[in-house]
Design a protein around this motif. Sequence first.
Motif, short mmCIF file in Angstrom:
data_model
loop_
_atom_site.label_atom_id
_atom_site.label_comp_id
_atom_site.label_asym_id
_atom_site.label_seq_id
_atom_site.Cartn_x
_atom_site.Cartn_y
_atom_site.Cartn_z
N ASP A 18 11.93 45.60 9.52
CA ASP A 18 11.29 46.89 9.18
C ASP A 18 11.63 48.03 10.14
O ASP A 18 11.00 49.08 10.07
N HIS A 129 8.32 51.72 4.25
CA HIS A 129 8.88 51.41 5.57
C HIS A 129 10.19 52.19 5.73
O HIS A 129 10.82 52.55 4.74
N ASP A 131 13.18 51.45 7.33
CA ASP A 131 14.45 50.87 7.76
C ASP A 131 15.61 51.10 6.81
O ASP A 131 16.77 51.09 7.25
N GLY A 253 18.22 43.09 4.39
CA GLY A 253 16.88 43.50 3.94
C GLY A 253 16.06 42.29 3.55
O GLY A 253 16.02 41.28 4.26
N1 HSE Z 1 12.42 45.37 6.00
C1 HSE Z 1 12.22 45.11 4.60
C2 HSE Z 1 11.96 43.63 4.40
C3 HSE Z 1 13.44 45.53 3.84
O1 HSE Z 1 12.64 42.83 5.05
O2 HSE Z 1 11.08 43.28 3.63
C4 HSE Z 1 13.24 45.47 2.37
O3 HSE Z 1 13.03 46.71 1.82
#
Ligand code: HSE
Length: 302
Positions: A18, A129, A131, A253
């Motif tokens: 994130d 979020h 990221d 992700g």
């Molecule tokens: N940081 C997030 C996750 C990315 O790993 O769930 C997915 O949008």
Amino acid sequence: MVKVRVPATSANIGPGFDSMGIALGLYNYVTAEETGGAGLTIKITDSSKSFLPENENNLVYRSMKRVFDITGYKPRGLKLTLKNNIMVTRGLGSSSAGIVGGIVAANRLCGDELSMDELLKLAADIEGHPDNVTPALLGGFTVNVMTKNAIRYVKTELDDKALRFAALVPDFYLQTKKSRGVLPKSVPHGDAVYNTGHSALLTASLISGKYENIRTAVGDKLHQNYRRRLIPNMDSLFRLCYDNGALGVYLSGAGPTIIAIIEADNRAFGCSISRVLLDKMKDWKLHILSPDNIGASIIENN
Ligand code: HSE
């Protein structure tokens, strides 16, 4: 008329759950025109039209509307043309690209009322979020933390002569909500310490060019192990990439895409991996991508 190009993004990069992401050279395009009349027309020009709405529920439009609501701008009829090259629901930031494409286009239509920091905060609020939205907007490698009032971030350009990001993309979807649903509510203190050290090492290594650290630095104990059961063949694909000289391998992700960071001159990687996928795992495809250091950009405006 305004046409915006937005890159794909890969979040987490192993330990930076994130909070870290990179932009990649694979792009969606948002074209927005005021027709002078009234109403909304949305046309998606690629195969994602079979599962993305072409009405006011469309994420690009919903994101544009947030900008219009904040600025008080009232477009006179709106026609959107969307070309999506980023595979949907695969962990390559397709929703962030939609959000960022929408808000950048809307901001230009209303005369660039919102600053870059305001756009970033809005994008992260919509996505939940930061990221993916930060590298989608700014490009490069970004480290970000969301506070109540702002996104605190640092963007660094990645060396596009030295690095490539080999994305192994399966033909199945994995909703972020489902992939977050398998994560525990709390983790052992030692696991948190592990990720703190590894994300610091990864950041320092990517910025300084100490790429031999990447294999260690992509280590993670906060999400990948829990998500493994949602992604058939994850372990064997990680091994395959390392056997072919990857600098580091991680789940992009929320998955299901797996990314291998490779040296740009590792030309054998693409041939070997493609051959194995064709022979044994036809439901996975390889896309070798360069880093994108530009982020969302307005490529036409008249
Ligand atoms: N940081 C997030 C996750 C990315 O790993 O769930 C997915 O949008």
